[in-house]
Design a protein around this motif. Sequence first.
Motif, short mmCIF file in Angstrom:
data_model
loop_
_atom_site.label_atom_id
_atom_site.label_comp_id
_atom_site.label_asym_id
_atom_site.label_seq_id
_atom_site.Cartn_x
_atom_site.Cartn_y
_atom_site.Cartn_z
N ALA A 229 -73.59 -8.07 43.36
CA ALA A 229 -74.85 -7.75 42.70
C ALA A 229 -76.02 -8.47 43.39
CB ALA A 229 -74.78 -8.15 41.23
N LYS A 230 -75.81 -9.71 43.76
CA LYS A 230 -76.84 -10.46 44.47
C LYS A 230 -77.16 -9.79 45.81
CE LYS A 230 -76.02 -15.06 42.51
NZ LYS A 230 -75.54 -16.46 42.80
N HIS A 231 -76.12 -9.30 46.49
CA HIS A 231 -76.32 -8.65 47.77
C HIS A 231 -77.14 -7.38 47.62
CE1 HIS A 231 -75.30 -8.21 52.02
NE2 HIS A 231 -75.19 -6.91 51.81
N SER A 237 -75.35 -6.91 35.18
CA SER A 237 -75.09 -5.80 34.26
C SER A 237 -75.59 -4.47 34.83
CB SER A 237 -75.74 -6.07 32.90
OG SER A 237 -77.14 -6.24 33.05
N TYR A 238 -76.80 -4.47 35.42
CA TYR A 238 -77.34 -3.22 35.97
C TYR A 238 -76.53 -2.78 37.18
CZ TYR A 238 -80.73 0.23 37.56
OH TYR A 238 -81.33 1.42 37.94
N PHE A 239 -76.13 -3.75 38.00
CA PHE A 239 -75.31 -3.42 39.16
C PHE A 239 -73.98 -2.80 38.72
CE2 PHE A 239 -71.80 -4.63 41.97
CZ PHE A 239 -72.23 -4.08 43.18
N SER A 240 -73.39 -3.39 37.69
CA SER A 240 -72.11 -2.89 37.20
C SER A 240 -72.21 -1.44 36.77
CB SER A 240 -71.62 -3.76 36.03
OG SER A 240 -70.41 -3.26 35.51
N ARG A 241 -73.29 -1.10 36.05
CA ARG A 241 -73.47 0.28 35.57
C ARG A 241 -73.73 1.23 36.74
NH1 ARG A 241 -77.18 -0.61 32.26
NH2 ARG A 241 -79.06 0.37 33.14
N CYS A 242 -74.62 0.83 37.64
CA CYS A 242 -74.94 1.69 38.79
C CYS A 242 -73.72 1.89 39.68
CB CYS A 242 -76.07 1.07 39.61
SG CYS A 242 -77.66 0.97 38.77
N PHE A 243 -72.99 0.82 39.91
CA PHE A 243 -71.82 0.87 40.77
C PHE A 243 -70.80 1.86 40.23
CE2 PHE A 243 -67.80 -0.41 42.57
CZ PHE A 243 -68.11 -0.83 43.86
N HIS A 244 -70.55 1.79 38.94
CA HIS A 244 -69.57 2.70 38.33
C HIS A 244 -70.05 4.14 38.38
CE1 HIS A 244 -67.61 4.90 35.02
NE2 HIS A 244 -66.55 4.21 35.38
#
Length: 314
Positions: A229-231, A237-244
């Motif tokens: 997410a930092k990268h 939380s936003y990264f997790s949703r976007c990634f999925h």
Amino acid sequence: MGDESLFEEEQDKEETLFGLRVSRIDRNKWWLEENDDPVGLEQMLEQLQLPPYWAIVKWTGIRGFDKDRIRMSVQQFKDSLYFMYDKKIAFYTQAYTITDQHGLRGTHYLLTRDEDWVSRAWIMDDEVFNTLLDDIVVQKPHRMWLETYFLAMVDKWKITFGVPVLEEHGALRFLVWQDVVDWLTEVRETIKRSWKTSYYSKEIVRDIMKSLDYIQQEFQKELSILDAAKHASMSRSYFSRCFHDITGHTFNEYLRLLRIGHAKQLLKQSSKPIRWVAFQSGYPNEKYFCKVFRKEVGLQPREYRLTSRENAGN
């Protein structure tokens, strides 16, 4: 242009192709002697409506040589023609020469380009894609190696890009280089369409793609969703949703698939101890690795290695 013989058995006697009397000189290669009207013959050949993947080559500078002398040169030219062949052009002219054989060198080149073909750069950037294609043409690997290489890439793309439609491509069949380019273009567009169907902006998709590159480079190390997410310059939380949403996998699912996929390749390609395979795949604990591998694959690592070798032997 293919390797399959037109006839079931090799024949030395004269045969008829497209109404012309020819003699076989090699597998899928026939010889037509020049007649008393070479200009008229050439005009007639240029007007022939050949099926796809057939080519007529006019050889110059061969007077005085017998067919056995130029057999190798014909084969080498056919290997080079693989990369030059245009489905809209059936007639070619070639001066008698012994060309360089690039097949083995080209194979070694392919084995060094895994990182480029697993990266998202060739999907997103036309210049990167075209450069990769141009480099292959320069190296000229054998058709068989191209098919084998990209078949292995398909397995990696299924994990990296999360696009199950790739399974529909099935066995690869590249009779000429243009087939490779057409197929890769189709795969590329399929992946890009899958990304465009998301509700996210191009910038968000690009950042997630950057995170995938980062994960691909770092998966052998201890890696957390917070690192990824930092990268991508996103909150966890936003990264997790976007990634999925974009990849079709949670971060942990994707990382596990990537690591197990890598482990499967190591098990098939090496005889190293299981603990070494586990460590190289991002699992410092061999017992935990075996547990995850069995849950994902349905076999213990040793069983998978044995089964893979038995299948390869068959």
